[in-house]
Design an enzyme around this catalytic site. Structure first.
Site, PDB file in Angstrom:
ATOM      1  N   ASP A   3      94.609  54.309  94.921  1.00  0.00           N
ATOM      2  CA  ASP A   3      94.419  54.949  93.623  1.00  0.00           C
ATOM      3  C   ASP A   3      93.226  55.901  93.612  1.00  0.00           C
ATOM      4  OD1 ASP A   3      96.589  53.525  92.580  1.00  0.00           O
ATOM      5  OD2 ASP A   3      95.340  51.795  92.116  1.00  0.00           O
ATOM      6  N   ASP A   6      93.715  59.420  87.875  1.00  0.00           N
ATOM      7  CA  ASP A   6      95.021  58.881  88.265  1.00  0.00           C
ATOM      8  C   ASP A   6      95.344  57.746  87.292  1.00  0.00           C
ATOM      9  OD1 ASP A   6      97.357  58.477  89.893  1.00  0.00           O
ATOM     10  OD2 ASP A   6      96.363  56.688  90.698  1.00  0.00           O
ATOM     11  N   GLU A  60      97.353  64.070  85.998  1.00  0.00           N
ATOM     12  CA  GLU A  60      98.764  64.250  86.328  1.00  0.00           C
ATOM     13  C   GLU A  60      99.595  64.439  85.063  1.00  0.00           C
ATOM     14  OE1 GLU A  60     100.432  62.055  90.172  1.00  0.00           O
ATOM     15  OE2 GLU A  60      99.306  60.691  88.878  1.00  0.00           O
TER      16      GLU A  60
END
Length: 372
Positions: A356, A180, A274
């Site tokens: 997170d 992340d 991502e």
């Protein structure tokens, strides 16, 4: 596995070589701009542009018209034409904008050569330039394909050598990781590890502001005195000072990203990350400076080419995947959360999450699902 690998070194040309490098850069830019203008005119007249072969066939006549083009490396001029043709190919594939004319005012000037090159000790042999001293920090392995010589605004010269080499993949680890990307921490891994954001620009911000203010004052003074900027010595000296600060920031950031991406690829067979819309996120005025400083795009590009070298798998997760809204323990969708919320408790199973780390675990789970 045979692959292409780039090696970058600083070179130390002597006075004559620096002059020839400057001539080659200028000649390559002239040829590029000349044929771009012809390409545009031909398109207006006929509705069709010019191919690389058509441009290359006219290059000998251009050399007869401009004798000084014969002083520089002929392969550098050919590569300039190939860059132009490649620019149009990318434009028609909607990969980039329409090719623009090159300017001598650009901060970085460069040319590419594909002639015979060899390395002996701490010297490189390059077409036309001869033997050039360079800072040999490592050996160049494999067959040399091309070299790109760059001159920066600070007056330094660098060479990037592209070689075809045998790359030995890292050993398999059987490990997978979700990443992340963030601002407070640069990267949060699904194993709970948090990588600090070094904030390279912020650390130099005060010094950079001070030097940029000096640059602005000297710019105004040059205009007041009626001097062209290239003749304003104080302005040019200050411009180099500002460029050196930017160069230092860029070097620190690149070193950090290279080391981190290598560590991740070395220790994990599967990397899930991502697919962030960084360009869209830069429109947020409050976060744009912080987002540009972290260089997520450069980091992902490094992961991709290193994964290809070392037989690793990169899984890109859809940017709309709600990684921060799902409970990684039970999968419950707990709704959208403000950025100020850094931890929360799942209303379904009662698990307490670090925002997170939970997101990175969800990214890992989604990546493994996509992979399977």
């Amino acid at each position: 596995m045979t692959n292409h690998k780039a090696y970058r070194f600083r070179i130390y040309p002597n006075r004559e070589q620096r002059i020839l490098i400057a001539k080659t850069i200028g000649s390559t830019r002239f040829v590029y701009n000349h044929f771009l203008a012809k390409w545009n005119d031909r398109y207006k007249e006929t509705g069709k542009g010019m191919s690389y072969n058509a441009c290359s066939a006219e290059l000998p006549q251009l050399k007869r018209d401009y004798e000084w083009l014969k002083e520089v490396d002929s392969t550098a001029l050919q590569q300039g034409l190939k860059h132009l043709a490649d620019g149009f190919n990318r434009f028609f594939k909607k990969q980039n904008k329409y090719p623009r004319f090159k300017s001598k005012k650009n901060d970085v000037q460069s040319f590419k050569t594909v002639g015979k090159m060899r390395i002996g000790g701490n010297r490189l042999f390059l077409p036309k330039l001869g033997h050039v001293k360079f800072a040999k920090s490592r050996d160049v392995e494999g067959r040399i394909l091309s070299a790109t010589i760059r001159r920066t605004l600070t007056g330094k010269h660098f060479i990037t050598i592209l070689a075809e080499t045998e790359i030995k993949p890292f050993d398999q680890t059987g490990s997978a990781v979700g990443i992340d990307l963030g601002i407070d921490h640069f990267a949060i891994l699904s194993d709970g590890q948090k990588i600090d954001n070094e904030r390279f620009t912020r650390k130099m911000e005060q010094k950079l502001k001070r030097e940029q203010r000096k640059l602005s004052r000297r710019y105004e003074q040059a205009k007041k005195d009626g001097k062209p900027l290239h003749e304003a010595k104080n302005y040019q000296k200050q411009k180099v000072k500002v460029a050196k600060i930017h160069e230092k920031i860029a070097n620190q950031r690149t070193d950090f990203l290279q080391k981190l991406s290598t560590t991740i690829i070395k220790n994990h067979d599967v990397v899930c990350i991502e697919d962030l819309n960084a360009k869209g996120m830069l429109k947020n005025k409050k976060l744009s400076k912080a987002i540009s400083d972290v260089s997520w795009s450069a980091f992902k590009a490094m992961l991709l080419y290193k994964a290809e070298w070392h037989d690793r798998t990169i899984i890109k997760i859809d940017r709309w995947f709600p990684s921060s809204q799902l409970c990684s323990s039970c999968g419950h969708h707990d709704g959208k959360k403000d950025l100020s919320v850094r931890s929360w408790t799942c209303s379904s199973c009662g698990t307490h999450h670090d925002r997170d780390i939970n997101a990175s675990r969800n990214i890992l789970q989604e990546g493994l699902r996509v992979l399977s």
